[in-house]
Design a protein around this motif. Sequence first.
Motif, short mmCIF file in Angstrom:
data_model
loop_
_atom_site.label_atom_id
_atom_site.label_comp_id
_atom_site.label_asym_id
_atom_site.label_seq_id
_atom_site.Cartn_x
_atom_site.Cartn_y
_atom_site.Cartn_z
N ASN A 1 40.60 33.64 33.70
CA ASN A 1 39.37 33.81 32.93
C ASN A 1 38.41 32.63 33.08
N ARG A 2 38.88 31.51 33.64
CA ARG A 2 38.02 30.35 33.85
C ARG A 2 37.31 30.39 35.21
N VAL A 3 37.67 31.31 36.10
CA VAL A 3 37.03 31.42 37.41
C VAL A 3 35.58 31.82 37.21
N LYS A 4 34.66 31.11 37.84
CA LYS A 4 33.22 31.40 37.74
C LYS A 4 32.80 32.33 38.87
N PHE A 5 32.03 33.36 38.54
CA PHE A 5 31.53 34.30 39.53
C PHE A 5 30.03 34.17 39.66
N PRO A 6 29.50 34.35 40.87
CA PRO A 6 28.04 34.39 41.01
C PRO A 6 27.51 35.68 40.41
N SER B 1 54.53 38.60 51.35
CA SER B 1 53.08 38.62 51.16
C SER B 1 52.72 39.58 50.03
N VAL B 2 51.46 39.57 49.65
CA VAL B 2 50.97 40.43 48.57
C VAL B 2 49.84 41.28 49.13
N GLU B 3 49.86 42.55 48.81
CA GLU B 3 48.84 43.50 49.29
C GLU B 3 48.08 44.04 48.08
N ALA B 4 46.77 44.21 48.26
CA ALA B 4 45.95 44.77 47.18
C ALA B 4 44.95 45.75 47.79
N GLU B 5 44.65 46.78 47.03
CA GLU B 5 43.57 47.70 47.39
C GLU B 5 42.63 47.74 46.20
N LEU B 6 41.39 47.34 46.42
CA LEU B 6 40.42 47.20 45.34
C LEU B 6 39.19 48.04 45.61
N GLN B 7 38.58 48.54 44.56
CA GLN B 7 37.38 49.37 44.67
C GLN B 7 36.37 48.97 43.62
N GLY B 8 35.12 48.90 44.03
CA GLY B 8 34.06 48.57 43.09
C GLY B 8 32.72 48.53 43.78
N GLY B 9 31.71 48.11 43.03
CA GLY B 9 30.37 48.04 43.57
C GLY B 9 30.26 47.00 44.67
N LYS B 10 29.54 47.33 45.73
CA LYS B 10 29.29 46.39 46.83
C LYS B 10 28.43 45.25 46.32
N VAL B 11 28.79 44.02 46.68
CA VAL B 11 28.06 42.85 46.21
C VAL B 11 26.83 42.63 47.09
N ALA B 12 25.67 42.50 46.44
CA ALA B 12 24.42 42.23 47.15
C ALA B 12 23.93 40.83 46.77
N TYR B 13 23.86 39.91 47.73
CA TYR B 13 23.39 38.55 47.48
C TYR B 13 21.97 38.42 47.95
#
Length: 81
Positions: free
Chosen positions: A17-22, A69-81
Motif C-alpha cells: 500500500n506504500r508503493v506510489k503510482f503515477p 518462478s511466479v506467473e501472473a495474468e493481469l487485465q485492466g485499462g491500458k496506461v496512457a502517459y
Amino acid sequence: MSIFKKLRNEYVIWHANRVKFPEFIPSSIVRKKVAFSGRMQKVGFRLEIYCIARRMKLTGWVRNLKDGSVEAELQGGKVAY
C-alpha cells in the motif's frame, strides 16, 4: 492462522500500500501474462502482487510454478502517459 503468518501478511499488505503510482488515464482493456523469475523473496510475493494489482484496479491471477518462478495474468485499462 499462526500469529507469525498474520504479522507477515499485515506487513506485506502495508508495504504494497506504500508503493506510489503515477497518475494515468485508463483506456482500452489489455490482458498480459507476466513471469517473475530469478532471486525474489518468496514469502508474501504473491500477496504483494495481489495488493498492488487491486490498487491499480487490475483483475487476474497469480501462481507459483514448479521451477520456483511466479506467473501472473493481469487485465485492466491500458496506461496512457
